[in-house]
Design a protein around this motif. Structure first.
Motif, PDB file in Angstrom:
ATOM      1  N   SER A 312      23.098 -17.916   3.489  1.00 48.11           N
ATOM      2  CA  SER A 312      23.986 -18.849   4.182  1.00 48.11           C
ATOM      3  C   SER A 312      24.704 -19.757   3.185  1.00 48.11           C
ATOM      4  CB  SER A 312      23.188 -19.710   5.162  1.00 48.11           C
ATOM      5  OG  SER A 312      22.555 -18.908   6.127  1.00 48.11           O
ATOM      6  N   ASN A 313      25.754 -20.392   3.651  1.00 42.98           N
ATOM      7  CA  ASN A 313      26.549 -21.413   2.947  1.00 42.98           C
ATOM      8  C   ASN A 313      26.621 -21.243   1.427  1.00 42.98           C
ATOM      9  OD1 ASN A 313      24.077 -23.893   3.970  1.00 42.98           O
ATOM     10  ND2 ASN A 313      23.940 -22.614   2.194  1.00 42.98           N
ATOM     11  N   PRO A 314      27.120 -20.113   0.932  1.00 44.93           N
ATOM     12  CA  PRO A 314      27.222 -19.942  -0.523  1.00 44.93           C
ATOM     13  C   PRO A 314      28.237 -20.879  -1.169  1.00 44.93           C
ATOM     14  CG  PRO A 314      28.301 -18.120   0.589  1.00 44.93           C
ATOM     15  CD  PRO A 314      27.582 -18.898   1.645  1.00 44.93           C
ATOM     16  N   VAL A 315      29.245 -21.297  -0.393  1.00 48.45           N
ATOM     17  CA  VAL A 315      30.193 -22.301  -0.890  1.00 48.45           C
ATOM     18  C   VAL A 315      30.403 -23.355   0.190  1.00 48.45           C
ATOM     19  CG1 VAL A 315      31.412 -20.747  -2.460  1.00 48.45           C
ATOM     20  CG2 VAL A 315      32.228 -21.002  -0.115  1.00 48.45           C
ATOM     21  N   VAL A 316      30.747 -24.564  -0.257  1.00 50.48           N
ATOM     22  CA  VAL A 316      31.072 -25.661   0.656  1.00 50.48           C
ATOM     23  C   VAL A 316      32.339 -26.334   0.145  1.00 50.48           C
ATOM     24  CG1 VAL A 316      28.674 -26.044   1.361  1.00 50.48           C
ATOM     25  CG2 VAL A 316      29.582 -27.260  -0.631  1.00 50.48           C
ATOM     26  N   GLU A 317      33.044 -26.998   1.034  1.00 52.20           N
ATOM     27  CA  GLU A 317      34.300 -27.661   0.676  1.00 52.20           C
ATOM     28  C   GLU A 317      34.048 -29.140   0.374  1.00 52.20           C
ATOM     29  OE1 GLU A 317      37.420 -26.482   0.450  1.00 52.20           O
ATOM     30  OE2 GLU A 317      37.086 -24.413   1.144  1.00 52.20           O
ATOM     31  N   VAL A 318      34.463 -29.565  -0.801  1.00 58.55           N
ATOM     32  CA  VAL A 318      34.359 -30.977  -1.173  1.00 58.55           C
ATOM     33  C   VAL A 318      35.629 -31.363  -1.938  1.00 58.55           C
ATOM     34  CG1 VAL A 318      33.080 -32.740  -2.435  1.00 58.55           C
ATOM     35  CG2 VAL A 318      31.849 -30.832  -1.407  1.00 58.55           C
ATOM     36  N   GLY A 319      36.353 -32.322  -1.415  1.00 52.81           N
ATOM     37  CA  GLY A 319      37.535 -32.812  -2.120  1.00 52.81           C
ATOM     38  C   GLY A 319      38.544 -31.728  -2.443  1.00 52.81           C
ATOM     39  N   GLY A 320      38.668 -30.752  -1.555  1.00 51.88           N
ATOM     40  CA  GLY A 320      39.620 -29.682  -1.774  1.00 51.88           C
ATOM     41  C   GLY A 320      39.147 -28.603  -2.719  1.00 51.88           C
ATOM     42  N   ARG A 321      37.902 -28.673  -3.179  1.00 51.77           N
ATOM     43  CA  ARG A 321      37.337 -27.655  -4.071  1.00 51.77           C
ATOM     44  C   ARG A 321      36.291 -26.832  -3.327  1.00 51.77           C
ATOM     45  NH1 ARG A 321      38.269 -29.272  -9.540  1.00 51.77           N
ATOM     46  NH2 ARG A 321      37.649 -27.133 -10.036  1.00 51.77           N
ATOM     47  N   ARG A 322      36.186 -25.564  -3.721  1.00 52.58           N
ATOM     48  CA  ARG A 322      35.151 -24.685  -3.177  1.00 52.58           C
ATOM     49  C   ARG A 322      33.947 -24.761  -4.119  1.00 52.58           C
ATOM     50  NH1 ARG A 322      36.512 -21.258   0.748  1.00 52.58           N
ATOM     51  NH2 ARG A 322      35.111 -19.584   0.083  1.00 52.58           N
ATOM     52  N   VAL A 323      32.903 -25.423  -3.640  1.00 56.24           N
ATOM     53  CA  VAL A 323      31.754 -25.771  -4.477  1.00 56.24           C
ATOM     54  C   VAL A 323      30.603 -24.793  -4.258  1.00 56.24           C
ATOM     55  CG1 VAL A 323      30.027 -27.552  -4.953  1.00 56.24           C
ATOM     56  CG2 VAL A 323      32.401 -28.196  -4.459  1.00 56.24           C
ATOM     57  N   ALA A 324      29.989 -24.369  -5.365  1.00 53.37           N
ATOM     58  CA  ALA A 324      28.762 -23.573  -5.320  1.00 53.37           C
ATOM     59  C   ALA A 324      27.591 -24.521  -5.559  1.00 53.37           C
ATOM     60  CB  ALA A 324      28.779 -22.492  -6.392  1.00 53.37           C
ATOM     61  N   PRO A 325      26.856 -24.936  -4.505  1.00 50.96           N
ATOM     62  CA  PRO A 325      25.707 -25.815  -4.703  1.00 50.96           C
ATOM     63  C   PRO A 325      24.472 -24.982  -5.058  1.00 50.96           C
ATOM     64  CG  PRO A 325      26.626 -25.937  -2.456  1.00 50.96           C
ATOM     65  CD  PRO A 325      27.084 -24.673  -3.088  1.00 50.96           C
ATOM     66  N   LEU A 326      23.699 -25.456  -6.005  1.00 43.12           N
ATOM     67  CA  LEU A 326      22.460 -24.785  -6.406  1.00 43.12           C
ATOM     68  C   LEU A 326      21.392 -25.847  -6.598  1.00 43.12           C
ATOM     69  CD1 LEU A 326      24.152 -22.363  -8.906  1.00 43.12           C
ATOM     70  CD2 LEU A 326      22.938 -21.622  -6.859  1.00 43.12           C
ATOM     71  N   ILE A 327      20.340 -25.751  -5.786  1.00 47.26           N
ATOM     72  CA  ILE A 327      19.274 -26.753  -5.829  1.00 47.26           C
ATOM     73  C   ILE A 327      18.064 -26.185  -6.570  1.00 47.26           C
ATOM     74  CG2 ILE A 327      17.702 -28.182  -4.482  1.00 47.26           C
ATOM     75  CD1 ILE A 327      19.705 -28.233  -2.228  1.00 47.26           C
ATOM     76  N   CYS A 328      17.712 -26.780  -7.668  1.00 45.89           N
ATOM     77  CA  CYS A 328      16.466 -26.559  -8.408  1.00 45.89           C
ATOM     78  C   CYS A 328      16.104 -25.090  -8.613  1.00 45.89           C
ATOM     79  CB  CYS A 328      15.339 -27.316  -7.708  1.00 45.89           C
ATOM     80  SG  CYS A 328      13.849 -27.457  -8.725  1.00 45.89           S
ATOM     81  N   TYR A 329      15.199 -24.549  -7.807  1.00 42.08           N
ATOM     82  CA  TYR A 329      14.670 -23.204  -7.992  1.00 42.08           C
ATOM     83  C   TYR A 329      15.764 -22.146  -7.966  1.00 42.08           C
ATOM     84  CZ  TYR A 329      11.588 -19.174  -7.270  1.00 42.08           C
ATOM     85  OH  TYR A 329      10.938 -17.973  -7.387  1.00 42.08           O
ATOM     86  N   GLU A 330      16.821 -22.389  -7.205  1.00 46.01           N
ATOM     87  CA  GLU A 330      17.920 -21.433  -7.116  1.00 46.01           C
ATOM     88  C   GLU A 330      18.573 -21.199  -8.473  1.00 46.01           C
ATOM     89  OE1 GLU A 330      19.228 -22.523  -2.514  1.00 46.01           O
ATOM     90  OE2 GLU A 330      20.220 -23.510  -4.209  1.00 46.01           O
ATOM     91  N   GLN A 331      18.443 -22.164  -9.370  1.00 49.15           N
ATOM     92  CA  GLN A 331      19.060 -22.060 -10.688  1.00 49.15           C
ATOM     93  C   GLN A 331      18.324 -21.091 -11.603  1.00 49.15           C
ATOM     94  OE1 GLN A 331      18.926 -26.205 -11.776  1.00 49.15           O
ATOM     95  NE2 GLN A 331      19.911 -26.742  -9.837  1.00 49.15           N
ATOM     96  N   LEU A 332      17.110 -20.696 -11.237  1.00 48.94           N
ATOM     97  CA  LEU A 332      16.349 -19.735 -12.034  1.00 48.94           C
ATOM     98  C   LEU A 332      16.621 -18.299 -11.593  1.00 48.94           C
ATOM     99  CD1 LEU A 332      12.905 -21.597 -12.084  1.00 48.94           C
ATOM    100  CD2 LEU A 332      14.580 -21.486 -13.937  1.00 48.94           C
ATOM    101  N   LEU A 333      17.288 -18.137 -10.449  1.00 47.53           N
ATOM    102  CA  LEU A 333      17.515 -16.820  -9.865  1.00 47.53           C
ATOM    103  C   LEU A 333      18.945 -16.367 -10.128  1.00 47.53           C
ATOM    104  CD1 LEU A 333      15.738 -17.510  -6.445  1.00 47.53           C
ATOM    105  CD2 LEU A 333      14.723 -16.663  -8.578  1.00 47.53           C
TER     106      LEU A 333
END
Length: 387
Positions: A312-333
């Motif tokens: 789900s939600n691989p990208v989100v919209e913030v300030g006109g940018r398409r953002v890839a959010p990665l929280i903690c453990y996701e950064q190891l994968l």
């Protein structure tokens, strides 16, 4: 059998060195992990494959042994069990993918790479050599990922040493001209040193301290300010009102980690807060297994674990940018960041709460991973961690 012992011992030592150097937390040493493909292909039997695979992965994930002890305040045995259990998928996949026929090993390594990218095996797909793509081929994007895949398969052929020389050339050139991804204006990732109290201290004083930190960053020209994972703790209407009122009259938007509770459990989230209110911006695709995500809990009558929103939600919209959010453990994968890039992300925002990793290289590895992926795709990067 004894004639196989010396070659296996040499391969095991080489695999341990590849795991140690590649996953030391030093960004420019990430390509050392690629040596695993060559080492794996030189194994002469399945016992040797098991030994080199375990040696590489256990060394690469060595920070888990200390981290689990610190997180749970327990003895070495709990950390050891977690550490060994985490290696099972990696070892079994590479054991099954190996073939007695040398000609089939490149294809086998490709299969192993793919399996360790996507769930279910990808859930523990740390220490993936593909992560080095951004160091060897910065700015190449998907072509760089394809080149890295071809290179790793090439290492598993009889021409492996020649391929290793070619990859080493890319490595040296990249190291000579290396520049880190830029933080885009007007973004600012806030680094905190609040230890285990972040997200656990529910006092009004702590929230006011964080608000003051945000205003300090805003006074330096930032208007999109990122706080670490779990920074705001359990999100409540009271906290929402406090933060909304603190940002009224300003052009500041805060992206901050929190936990969103409901009767069935909770989501590890990123919130977007401004003077008009707050919304859940992102729900973690892969919370930390066991400590947060426990899908087996309902079988034993347990409630309250974090949910995994795998794709789900691989990208989100913030300030006109398409953002890839990665929280903690996701950064190891591997799959979360690749899914986000496939979805058209043009900026990466990586947050974490790494107090429990003190004394290990886990946070440094997370940072190195994020810089490598951002460099591969030429994507701006915002990082916010608590230690």
């Amino acid at each position: 059998m004894r004639r196989d012992l010396l070659p296996t011992a040499v391969l095991a030592i080489a695999a341990i060195l590849a795991g140690w150097l590649g996953w030391s937390g030093d960004l420019l040493l990430l390509p050392a992990s690629c040596a695993f493909a060559l080492i794996w292909s030189k194994a002469q039997n399945r016992l040797a494959v098991l030994i080199v695979s375990a040696g590489y992965f256990l060394t690469a994930s060595r920070g888990l042994l200390h981290g689990v002890q610190h997180f749970y305040s327990t003895d070495v045995w709990s950390g050891l069990i977690f550490w060994l259990a985490a290696s099972v998928s990696f070892v079994l996949v590479h054991l099954a993918a190996w073939s007695k026929r040398q000609a089939w090993r490149p294809l086998g390594f490709l299969v192993a790479m793919l399996l360790m990218v996507i769930p279910p095996f990808g859930i523990t797909g740390w220490a993936h050599p593909l992560t080095a793509s951004g160091v060897l081929f910065p700015g190449w994007g998907w072509w760089g990922l394809a080149a890295m895949t071809a290179g790793l398969m090439g290492l598993a052929t009889r021409m492996g040493p020649a391929v290793a020389v070619a990859l080493a050339g890319f490595w040296l050139w990249s190291a000579a001209i290396w520049t880190d991804p830029k933080v885009p204006l007007p973004w600012r990732g806030v680094e905190l040193e609040m230890g285990s109290s972040l997200g656990r201290d529910a006092s009004l004083g702590r929230q006011r301290d964080l608000i003051a930190t945000v205003h300090s960053a805003a006074s330096q020209g930032a208007s999109l300010i990122v706080l670490p994972e779990s920074a705001l703790g359990f999100w409540t209407p009271t906290l929402s009102t406090l933060w909304r009122e603190s940002l009224q009259g300003s052009a500041v938007t805060v992206i901050a980690g929190a936990a969103a509770l409901d009767p069935a459990g909770y989501d590890n989230v990123l919130l977007m807060i401004d003077g008009g209110g707050s919304d859940i911006l992102y729900r973690a695709r892969m919370p930390v297994p066991v400590s947060m995500w426990r899908p087996w809990g309902p079988w034993f009558g347990e409630q309250g674990g974090a949910r995994a929103h795998f794709f789900s939600n691989p990208v989100v919209e913030v300030g006109g940018r398409r953002v890839a959010p990665l929280i903690c453990y996701e950064q190891l994968l591997v799959w979360p960041v690749l899914q986000s890039m496939l979805a058209g992300a043009d900026i990466i925002v990586a947050v974490g709460n790494g107090w429990w990793t003190a004394g290990s290289s886990i946070v440094e590895i997370q940072r190195a991973n994020m810089i490598a992926w951002a460099s591969l795709f030429g994507t701006p990067l915002v990082i916010s961690f608590n230690s």
